[in-house]
Design an enzyme around this catalytic site. Structure first.
Site, PDB file in Angstrom:
ATOM      1  CG  ASP A  10      -1.763   1.343   1.512  1.00 25.11           C
ATOM      2  OD1 ASP A  10      -2.009   1.964   0.487  1.00 25.11           O
ATOM      3  OD2 ASP A  10      -1.617   2.077   2.502  1.00 25.11           O
ATOM      4  CB  SER A  11       0.008   5.083  -0.253  1.00 22.25           C
ATOM      5  OG  SER A  11      -0.993   4.780   0.141  1.00 22.25           O
ATOM      6  CE1 TYR A  42       2.576   5.090  -3.409  1.00 19.98           C
ATOM      7  CE2 TYR A  42       1.749   3.497  -4.568  1.00 19.98           C
ATOM      8  CZ  TYR A  42       2.565   4.078  -3.888  1.00 19.98           C
ATOM      9  OH  TYR A  42       3.780   3.176  -3.594  1.00 19.98           O
ATOM     10  N   GLY A  43      -2.931   9.512  -3.790  1.00 24.08           N
ATOM     11  CA  GLY A  43      -4.204  10.155  -4.386  1.00 24.08           C
ATOM     12  C   GLY A  43      -3.883  10.910  -4.462  1.00 24.08           C
ATOM     13  CB  CYS A  73      -3.210   0.713  -2.097  1.00 25.73           C
ATOM     14  SG  CYS A  73      -3.172   2.865  -3.024  1.00 25.73           S
ATOM     15  CG  ASN A  74      -9.478   1.693  -2.864  1.00 28.23           C
ATOM     16  OD1 ASN A  74     -10.383   0.645  -3.452  1.00 28.23           O
ATOM     17  ND2 ASN A  74      -8.883   1.365  -1.437  1.00 28.23           N
ATOM     18  CB  THR A  75      -5.094   5.412  -5.214  1.00 29.94           C
ATOM     19  OG1 THR A  75      -5.575   6.371  -4.100  1.00 29.94           O
ATOM     20  CG2 THR A  75      -4.145   6.281  -6.075  1.00 29.94           C
ATOM     21  CD  GLU A 152       0.668   6.706   5.963  1.00 27.51           C
ATOM     22  OE1 GLU A 152       1.349   6.870   6.454  1.00 27.51           O
ATOM     23  OE2 GLU A 152       0.192   6.087   5.898  1.00 27.51           O
ATOM     24  CB  CYS A 184      -9.293   5.212   0.257  1.00 24.18           C
ATOM     25  SG  CYS A 184      -7.830   5.270   1.039  1.00 24.18           S
ATOM     26  CB  THR A 185      -6.453   0.133   1.672  1.00 24.10           C
ATOM     27  OG1 THR A 185      -5.513   0.747   1.735  1.00 24.10           O
ATOM     28  CG2 THR A 185      -6.737  -0.776   1.338  1.00 24.10           C
ATOM     29  CG  HIS A 186      -4.389   5.197   4.334  1.00 25.59           C
ATOM     30  ND1 HIS A 186      -4.169   4.361   3.576  1.00 25.59           N
ATOM     31  CD2 HIS A 186      -3.500   5.135   4.772  1.00 25.59           C
ATOM     32  CE1 HIS A 186      -2.891   4.647   3.630  1.00 25.59           C
ATOM     33  NE2 HIS A 186      -2.825   4.734   3.708  1.00 25.59           N
TER      34      HIS A 186
HETATM   35  N1  DGL Z   1      -4.442   3.155   0.604  1.00 21.86           N
HETATM   36  C1  DGL Z   1      -4.318   4.231  -0.099  1.00 21.86           C
HETATM   37  C2  DGL Z   1      -5.449   3.947  -1.346  1.00 21.86           C
HETATM   38  O1  DGL Z   1      -6.496   2.863  -0.656  1.00 21.86           O
HETATM   39  C3  DGL Z   1      -4.118   5.323   0.003  1.00 21.86           C
HETATM   40  C4  DGL Z   1      -3.567   6.007  -1.172  1.00 21.86           C
HETATM   41  C5  DGL Z   1      -2.927   7.452  -0.976  1.00 21.86           C
HETATM   42  O2  DGL Z   1      -1.822   6.799  -0.487  1.00 21.86           O
HETATM   43  O3  DGL Z   1      -3.208   8.426  -0.926  1.00 21.86           O
HETATM   44  O4  DGL Z   1      -6.314   4.297  -1.601  1.00 21.86           O
END
Ligand code: DGL
Length: 268
Positions: A10-11, A42-43, A73-75, A152, A184-186
């Site tokens: 993931d990011s 990442y987003g 990570c969805n992004t 984060e 988003c997994t966060h």
């Molecule tokens: N966990 C990432 C997701 O699912 C976060 C992306 C990010 O870092 O912006 O999209």
């Protein structure tokens, strides 16, 4: 039988919400996790940059001799899945399709909200996936770019998180949705804060459990379950501070992460 670990990335820390479900469902499997906190979020980055990061992360994990890649990570899934899916000779599991399946199953009034990063929302992947599964569902999207930095930072339930959630979500609430995809997994880490804003009538849908089920299916299809007497091994890598990764990671997994390691991801 395949005793190699599953590779998850993931990011940053958000993918640990997926790792947790994989571990619950497949307690004998070993896992290697990479959180790219040094380059998160990442987003807010361009598609090209996210694709570059995704390939680097996968190359790093392949170096760890893994049997499967989970893009937690969805992004990264939204930007690169078409490119990544068939580029490697081991299976690749992403998070958007499983999250969409859960949303379609959960909604009763057929009004679904989707929240995610700017890149995920702009890609339209959830709209496409949900509409393909059920064209009668109305979808309302909202990008929530401040959520990832909040997570984060470990600010999951404080006043600032609450205020930001209200700013992003009250307009979605007015649409009368009955389900909200945490795209988003966060975001599952903000569950309580988001839930307070949306109220009891809105179900929060996370893809983590559904992703774990897909991982299990793929392992079964490939006859690739781990089969060793000694317990599974979990290894954690980050591109930023190990101390921060371990302390927030411990809260997410409810246990002590031992010996996370910092790596230079730009070498891959
Ligand atoms: N966990 C990432 C997701 O699912 C976060 C992306 C990010 O870092 O912006 O999209």
């Amino acid at each position: 039988m395949d005793n190699r670990p599953i590779g998850v990335f993931d990011s940053g820390l958000g993918g640990l919400t997926v790792l947790k479900e994989i571990r619950n469902l497949l307690p004998t499997e070993s896992i290697v996790y990479f959180g790219d906190s040094g380059r998160a979020p990442y987003g807010t980055k361009s598609k090209e940059t996210v694709i570059k990061y995704t390939f680097q992360n996968i190359r790093f994990l392949l170096n760890q001799d893994i049997k499967m890649i989970v893009i937690a990570c969805n992004t990264a899934s939204a930007c690169s899945i078409d490119l990544v899916k068939h580029s490697f000779d081991i299976p690749v599991v992403e998070v958007v399709e499983p999250g969409s399946v859960s949303a379609v199953r959960e909604t009763v009034n057929k009004k679904v909200g989707v929240i995610g990063t700017i890149a995920t929302v702009n890609s339209g992947v959830y709209e496409k996936a949900i509409s393909r599964l059920d064209p009668s569902i109305e979808i309302f999207q909202k990008a929530c770019p401040m959520f990832v930095p909040l997570v984060e930072e470990g600010w999951w339930e404080n006043d600032i998180a609450q205020r930001i959630a209200e700013e992003y979500l009250l307009s979605l609430k007015e649409k009368g949705i009955d389900s909200l995809v945490l795209g988003c997994t966060h975001y599952p880490l903000l569950h309580n804060t988001i839930s307070k804003v949306m109220g009891e009538g809105v179900k929060l849908v996370s893809s983590a459990l559904e992703v774990a089920k897909v991982v299990k299916e793929v392992i079964n299809e490939n006859n690739a379950a781990r089969n060793e007497k000694i317990g599974p091994v979990y290894r954690f890598y980050t591109s930023d501070s190990v101390e921060k990764f371990e302390s927030l990671g411990n809260s997410i997994l409810n246990e002590k992460i031992r010996s996370a390691e910092k790596i230079d991801i730009e070498r891959y």
